[in-house]
Design an enzyme around this catalytic site. Sequence first.
Site, PDB file in Angstrom:
ATOM      1  N   ILE A 171       0.844  -1.310  -0.011  1.00 37.32           N
ATOM      2  CA  ILE A 171      -0.013   0.063  -0.037  1.00 37.32           C
ATOM      3  C   ILE A 171       0.998   1.377   0.015  1.00 37.32           C
ATOM      4  O   ILE A 171       0.508   2.151  -0.616  1.00 37.32           O
ATOM      5  CB  ILE A 171      -0.914  -0.093   1.141  1.00 37.32           C
ATOM      6  CG1 ILE A 171      -1.725  -1.220   1.259  1.00 37.32           C
ATOM      7  CG2 ILE A 171      -1.831   1.259   0.990  1.00 37.32           C
ATOM      8  CD1 ILE A 171      -2.594  -1.691   0.016  1.00 37.32           C
ATOM      9  N   ASP A 172       1.989   1.167   0.611  1.00 36.43           N
ATOM     10  CA  ASP A 172       2.854   2.369   0.909  1.00 36.43           C
ATOM     11  C   ASP A 172       3.510   2.732  -0.640  1.00 36.43           C
ATOM     12  O   ASP A 172       3.401   3.648  -1.312  1.00 36.43           O
ATOM     13  CB  ASP A 172       3.921   2.048   1.643  1.00 36.43           C
ATOM     14  CG  ASP A 172       3.410   2.510   2.998  1.00 36.43           C
ATOM     15  OD1 ASP A 172       2.746   3.299   3.358  1.00 36.43           O
ATOM     16  OD2 ASP A 172       4.426   1.940   3.966  1.00 36.43           O
TER      17      ASP A 172
END
Length: 381
Positions: A171-172
């Site tokens: 997600i980062d």
Amino acid sequence: MADVSGDGPLSGLVVADFSRIVAGPYCTMLLGDLGADVIKVESPAGDDTRTFVPPVRDGESTYYLAVNRNKRSIALDLADESDLAVARTLARRADVFVHNFRPGSMERYGLGYDDVASANPGVVYCAISGFGTHAGAAMPGYDLLIQAASGMMAMTGEADGPPLRAGISAIDVMTGLHSAVAVLAALNHRGRTGRGQLIEIDLLSSALSSMINQSSAYVAGGVVPQRMGNEHPSLFPYGPLPTADRELIVVAGNDRQFRILCDVLGRRDLAADPRFATVGLRNHHRDELRPELAAALASRGADEWAELLTRAGLPCGPINDVRGGVELATRLGLEPVVDVEGVPMVRNPAVYSLTPPRYRHRPPALDNAGDVVRAWLARTT
């Protein structure tokens, strides 16, 4: 101060990078690869990822090294008035301002969008948060937390096993990519209108967008995706199948590819079987098709099947570890590793015909350019 040693498409732009950990630093590293002069603002303790060990290279965290090339570091304590004055001056001078502090944090230092834009109307200001600026503003955002909150973990793992996180900070990384795209679009708009703007991106929204077919399954189809291990919810075969020695990834993404698979396996009868005639039917009858394919694949090893199937035009391949992935890219001539002032790094994946990414600076030591940045700001204000 602006680094003009390269001729990248963003050469001459100054990025004030107040971000840390992964999402923001990955975004700004991509901008730096394209020629922007990225000034990494760190606390006196440094970016948290400097302490994320092991593994290390020459005493430095490889985690930190992964997302911080093409930057120069200045250490500033925003609680110190003189350091805060430097930070505000940098914000006035920057073309792009990126941070991933919780909403409201930068405003306390006079570094929120309204404050920065009042002195620097053309600034492209990118604020990354975990859960947005409304009811979730006070919630801290970490990749693992977002994987859990978004539903990604709930659909990752074996059907009869526990939820699992992805093997990377997925997600980062996706949020960093979304942020870089948004910054580039805002810079294009500024080039046409002269106006900067505020960009807000949160990890949860980025996760939901990046889960594509799985989030769409719920919002458009009312279906809540469940864990299926290596199975695909809409395609079969699309995953590992056993061979005489080890598993092989086999992809039949359409009816033509399935016919190719059956031809090479010597099982044209499967392609002619009405139960397996279309993508939807193969999905419905996957439990009947799987043992037929496994029995055919059991006659040869994975490497031999990979050669035969690839030659026929079917996507397939072994399950590599990271070393195997890098070695494959090297054999294919993709040149995956670049040397950045003595630090081996995975290259930017974009290939430009005129303005390729430049690797000008290794990931910086803490405050390695503090004096240079301060002197530059003193000359230009």
